[in-house]
Design a protein around this motif. Structure first.
Motif, PDB file in Angstrom:
ATOM      1  N   VAL A  28      24.265  23.490 -51.483  1.00 22.36           N
ATOM      2  CA  VAL A  28      25.534  24.135 -51.795  1.00 22.36           C
ATOM      3  C   VAL A  28      25.380  25.097 -52.956  1.00 22.36           C
ATOM      4  O   VAL A  28      25.887  26.218 -52.962  1.00 22.36           O
ATOM      5  CB  VAL A  28      26.611  23.082 -52.110  1.00 22.36           C
ATOM      6  CG1 VAL A  28      27.873  23.752 -52.596  1.00 22.36           C
ATOM      7  CG2 VAL A  28      26.910  22.244 -50.868  1.00 22.36           C
ATOM      8  N   SER A  29      24.608  24.675 -53.992  1.00 23.70           N
ATOM      9  CA  SER A  29      24.424  25.505 -55.174  1.00 23.70           C
ATOM     10  C   SER A  29      23.691  26.799 -54.843  1.00 23.70           C
ATOM     11  O   SER A  29      24.075  27.878 -55.259  1.00 23.70           O
ATOM     12  CB  SER A  29      23.643  24.723 -56.234  1.00 23.70           C
ATOM     13  OG  SER A  29      23.342  25.534 -57.328  1.00 23.70           O
ATOM     14  N   VAL A  30      22.602  26.670 -54.064  1.00 27.94           N
ATOM     15  CA  VAL A  30      21.797  27.832 -53.749  1.00 27.94           C
ATOM     16  C   VAL A  30      22.532  28.781 -52.823  1.00 27.94           C
ATOM     17  O   VAL A  30      22.467  29.995 -52.947  1.00 27.94           O
ATOM     18  CB  VAL A  30      20.448  27.393 -53.110  1.00 27.94           C
ATOM     19  CG1 VAL A  30      19.679  28.595 -52.603  1.00 27.94           C
ATOM     20  CG2 VAL A  30      19.612  26.627 -54.114  1.00 27.94           C
ATOM     21  N   CYS A  31      23.268  28.208 -51.844  1.00 31.51           N
ATOM     22  CA  CYS A  31      23.871  29.034 -50.808  1.00 31.51           C
ATOM     23  C   CYS A  31      25.181  29.680 -51.219  1.00 31.51           C
ATOM     24  O   CYS A  31      25.613  30.645 -50.609  1.00 31.51           O
ATOM     25  CB  CYS A  31      24.128  28.189 -49.556  1.00 31.51           C
ATOM     26  SG  CYS A  31      22.620  27.549 -48.807  1.00 31.51           S
ATOM     27  N   SER A  32      25.814  29.157 -52.233  1.00 35.30           N
ATOM     28  CA  SER A  32      27.130  29.639 -52.599  1.00 35.30           C
ATOM     29  C   SER A  32      27.137  31.127 -52.897  1.00 35.30           C
ATOM     30  O   SER A  32      26.393  31.620 -53.736  1.00 35.30           O
ATOM     31  CB  SER A  32      27.628  28.879 -53.838  1.00 35.30           C
ATOM     32  OG  SER A  32      28.883  29.365 -54.232  1.00 35.30           O
ATOM     33  N   GLY A  33      27.952  31.853 -52.142  1.00 29.32           N
ATOM     34  CA  GLY A  33      28.118  33.281 -52.407  1.00 29.32           C
ATOM     35  C   GLY A  33      27.010  34.159 -51.882  1.00 29.32           C
ATOM     36  O   GLY A  33      26.998  35.353 -52.107  1.00 29.32           O
ATOM     37  N   SER A  34      26.041  33.603 -51.144  1.00 30.27           N
ATOM     38  CA  SER A  34      24.922  34.409 -50.666  1.00 30.27           C
ATOM     39  C   SER A  34      25.312  35.195 -49.428  1.00 30.27           C
ATOM     40  O   SER A  34      26.241  34.874 -48.717  1.00 30.27           O
ATOM     41  CB  SER A  34      23.725  33.504 -50.347  1.00 30.27           C
ATOM     42  OG  SER A  34      24.018  32.659 -49.268  1.00 30.27           O
TER      43      SER A  34
ATOM     44  N   GLN B  31      14.530  34.548 -37.388  1.00 28.34           N
ATOM     45  CA  GLN B  31      15.903  34.144 -37.110  1.00 28.34           C
ATOM     46  C   GLN B  31      16.068  32.665 -37.408  1.00 28.34           C
ATOM     47  O   GLN B  31      15.228  31.848 -37.045  1.00 28.34           O
ATOM     48  CB  GLN B  31      16.263  34.424 -35.646  1.00 28.34           C
ATOM     49  CG  GLN B  31      16.139  35.892 -35.253  1.00 28.34           C
ATOM     50  CD  GLN B  31      17.068  36.801 -36.048  1.00 28.34           C
ATOM     51  OE1 GLN B  31      18.241  36.505 -36.220  1.00 28.34           O
ATOM     52  NE2 GLN B  31      16.535  37.909 -36.537  1.00 28.34           N
ATOM     53  N   GLY B  32      17.169  32.327 -38.075  1.00 30.30           N
ATOM     54  CA  GLY B  32      17.438  30.922 -38.367  1.00 30.30           C
ATOM     55  C   GLY B  32      16.549  30.374 -39.456  1.00 30.30           C
ATOM     56  O   GLY B  32      16.089  31.092 -40.344  1.00 30.30           O
ATOM     57  N   GLN B  33      16.281  29.060 -39.387  1.00 25.31           N
ATOM     58  CA  GLN B  33      15.448  28.422 -40.394  1.00 25.31           C
ATOM     59  C   GLN B  33      14.047  29.027 -40.401  1.00 25.31           C
ATOM     60  O   GLN B  33      13.530  29.400 -39.352  1.00 25.31           O
ATOM     61  CB  GLN B  33      15.319  26.918 -40.102  1.00 25.31           C
ATOM     62  CG  GLN B  33      16.581  26.129 -40.333  1.00 25.31           C
ATOM     63  CD  GLN B  33      16.391  24.653 -40.019  1.00 25.31           C
ATOM     64  OE1 GLN B  33      17.294  23.996 -39.537  1.00 25.31           O
ATOM     65  NE2 GLN B  33      15.215  24.125 -40.309  1.00 25.31           N
ATOM     66  N   PRO B  34      13.435  29.120 -41.578  1.00 27.07           N
ATOM     67  CA  PRO B  34      12.055  29.608 -41.624  1.00 27.07           C
ATOM     68  C   PRO B  34      11.132  28.749 -40.768  1.00 27.07           C
ATOM     69  O   PRO B  34      11.291  27.529 -40.683  1.00 27.07           O
ATOM     70  CB  PRO B  34      11.700  29.494 -43.110  1.00 27.07           C
ATOM     71  CG  PRO B  34      13.011  29.624 -43.815  1.00 27.07           C
ATOM     72  CD  PRO B  34      13.993  28.911 -42.928  1.00 27.07           C
TER      73      PRO B  34
ATOM     74  N   ALA C 112      19.490  21.214 -43.873  1.00 28.89           N
ATOM     75  CA  ALA C 112      20.675  21.054 -44.715  1.00 28.89           C
ATOM     76  C   ALA C 112      21.090  22.382 -45.335  1.00 28.89           C
ATOM     77  O   ALA C 112      22.279  22.730 -45.378  1.00 28.89           O
ATOM     78  CB  ALA C 112      20.406  20.017 -45.810  1.00 28.89           C
ATOM     79  N   LEU C 113      20.113  23.150 -45.808  1.00 29.32           N
ATOM     80  CA  LEU C 113      20.394  24.463 -46.374  1.00 29.32           C
ATOM     81  C   LEU C 113      20.959  25.412 -45.317  1.00 29.32           C
ATOM     82  O   LEU C 113      21.897  26.162 -45.578  1.00 29.32           O
ATOM     83  CB  LEU C 113      19.119  25.066 -46.966  1.00 29.32           C
ATOM     84  CG  LEU C 113      18.636  24.458 -48.284  1.00 29.32           C
ATOM     85  CD1 LEU C 113      17.207  24.878 -48.561  1.00 29.32           C
ATOM     86  CD2 LEU C 113      19.535  24.875 -49.425  1.00 29.32           C
ATOM     87  N   HIS C 114      20.388  25.364 -44.133  1.00 30.58           N
ATOM     88  CA  HIS C 114      20.853  26.233 -43.051  1.00 30.58           C
ATOM     89  C   HIS C 114      22.307  25.920 -42.703  1.00 30.58           C
ATOM     90  O   HIS C 114      23.133  26.829 -42.530  1.00 30.58           O
ATOM     91  CB  HIS C 114      19.966  26.040 -41.822  1.00 30.58           C
ATOM     92  CG  HIS C 114      20.358  26.896 -40.660  1.00 30.58           C
ATOM     93  ND1 HIS C 114      20.135  28.250 -40.626  1.00 30.58           N
ATOM     94  CD2 HIS C 114      20.984  26.569 -39.493  1.00 30.58           C
ATOM     95  CE1 HIS C 114      20.592  28.742 -39.474  1.00 30.58           C
ATOM     96  NE2 HIS C 114      21.109  27.742 -38.781  1.00 30.58           N
ATOM     97  N   LYS C 115      22.640  24.644 -42.628  1.00 35.84           N
ATOM     98  CA  LYS C 115      24.010  24.238 -42.314  1.00 35.84           C
ATOM     99  C   LYS C 115      24.975  24.689 -43.412  1.00 35.84           C
ATOM    100  O   LYS C 115      26.069  25.205 -43.145  1.00 35.84           O
ATOM    101  CB  LYS C 115      24.084  22.728 -42.137  1.00 35.84           C
ATOM    102  CG  LYS C 115      25.472  22.223 -41.756  1.00 35.84           C
ATOM    103  CD  LYS C 115      25.457  20.719 -41.537  1.00 35.84           C
ATOM    104  CE  LYS C 115      26.857  20.225 -41.159  1.00 35.84           C
ATOM    105  NZ  LYS C 115      26.874  18.746 -40.941  1.00 35.84           N
ATOM    106  N   ALA C 116      24.555  24.505 -44.668  1.00 39.81           N
ATOM    107  CA  ALA C 116      25.407  24.899 -45.794  1.00 39.81           C
ATOM    108  C   ALA C 116      25.629  26.404 -45.844  1.00 39.81           C
ATOM    109  O   ALA C 116      26.657  26.886 -46.323  1.00 39.81           O
ATOM    110  CB  ALA C 116      24.814  24.415 -47.114  1.00 39.81           C
ATOM    111  N   ASN C 117      24.657  27.176 -45.330  1.00 44.47           N
ATOM    112  CA  ASN C 117      24.734  28.634 -45.390  1.00 44.47           C
ATOM    113  C   ASN C 117      25.356  29.265 -44.147  1.00 44.47           C
ATOM    114  O   ASN C 117      25.518  30.468 -44.077  1.00 44.47           O
ATOM    115  CB  ASN C 117      23.326  29.213 -45.592  1.00 44.47           C
ATOM    116  CG  ASN C 117      23.352  30.679 -45.969  1.00 44.47           C
ATOM    117  OD1 ASN C 117      24.101  31.078 -46.850  1.00 44.47           O
ATOM    118  ND2 ASN C 117      22.530  31.474 -45.315  1.00 44.47           N
TER     119      ASN C 117
END
Length: 283
Positions: A14-20, A39-42, A274-279
């Motif tokens: 959440v912290s990393v993805c916020s506002g990206s 495309q998508g997750q690395p 998790a990062l992909h979902k949050a973003n």
């Protein structure tokens, strides 16, 4: 192996993805075998560490069985017969058969860039040409330190044989200036690389921030897939969050890590999911 409680992983996401801004929209996809990069997750690369045929073939079979692993990197420099073109060709062909369609990345990492062997540049280029003619690789890693003329020569030769190229730069001693990092990535693009790679060693958290900032800046300038990372413990976050900053591939480990700071492939995949979902726009 890197371990982190799921609550910490989600908080970081959440912290990393916020506002990206979604970096995926800026990337020209690269087809490597059956895999689409960009495309998508690395995509997750797993490197071999074996010194002989038996160990490497076991590693290839493990990667083939592991859903989270996308690409196998055959680290030729770790082999006891690394400069025997015929033996490496035979092994590469056997590895390819065991991967069940997963792409094979061929890499001869030299000592100046953290590898095990130190062939001269002429031998390095000749070996790659022989392996490209043999036709078992989907992707090769070319060190930009060999110079523009030789890099362009190998890129052209690879493309003639329908093999994609990574052009790479590694600094195991520190993190170059922002200008130097950006310049190296831009040079790789000018040479015609399909994937631009930069790996540095951070001394401080600010070095990590600079690497991610340069990755994002390069994403604005180029639509080619990027593979960037800060190595070591401090740089671990860059292996996890590349999707946010514009890096499209990363390295994970299955057993022995091929570089400092690598994370177990299953933990890496779970965290990036998790990062992909949050973003995602719906979140």
């Amino acid at each position: 192996m890197f371990k982190a409680p799921m609550a910490l992983i989600m908080a970081m996401a959440v912290s990393v993805c916020s506002g990206s801004v979604n970096a995926e929209e800026r990337v020209r996809s690269l087809q490597v075998g059956k895999l689409t990069v960009g495309q998508g997750q690395p995509a997750i690369i797993v490197s071999t560490s074996g010194e002989d045929e038996t160990k490497v073939l076991q590693e290839a079979e493990q990667v083939a069985r592991t859903q989270e692993a996308d690409i196998l990197e055959l680290r030729v420099d770790k082999l006891v017969f690394a400069t025997d073109a015929a033996k490496v060709t035979a092994l590469g062909q056997a590895v390819r058969k065991r991967l069940n369609g997963k792409p094979l990345l061929l890499t001869f990492r030299t000592k100046p860039e953290g590898g095990e062997k130190a062939p001269d540049d002429a031998a390095y280029t000749e070996l790659y040409q022989q392996w490209l003619e043999a036709g078992f690789a989907d992707l090769i890693d070319i060190e930009m330190r060999i110079g523009e003329a030789e890099v362009r020569k190998l890129i052209d030769f690879a493309h003639q044989h329908r093999v994609a190229t990574i052009v790479s730069y590694h600094d195991f001693n520190g993190t170059p200036s922002n200008e130097a990092m950006l310049q190296r990535l831009e040079q790789q693009a000018q040479y015609g690389a399909d994937v631009l790679k930069l790996a540095v060693m951070p001394k401080t958290p600010e070095d990590v921030n600079r690497l991610t900032s340069i990755t994002w800046q390069m994403r604005q300038r180029s639509d080619r897939p990027l593979l960037t990372m800060a190595m070591g413990g401090q740089g671990t976050v860059t292996r996890l969050s590349g999707e946010i900053y514009g890096s499209n591939l990363t390295f994970g480990s299955m057993g022995s890590a091929s570089a400092p700071g690598q994370i177990d492939v299953k933990v890496l995949h779970q965290t990036m999911a998790a990062l992909h979902k949050a973003n995602s726009p719906s979140q």
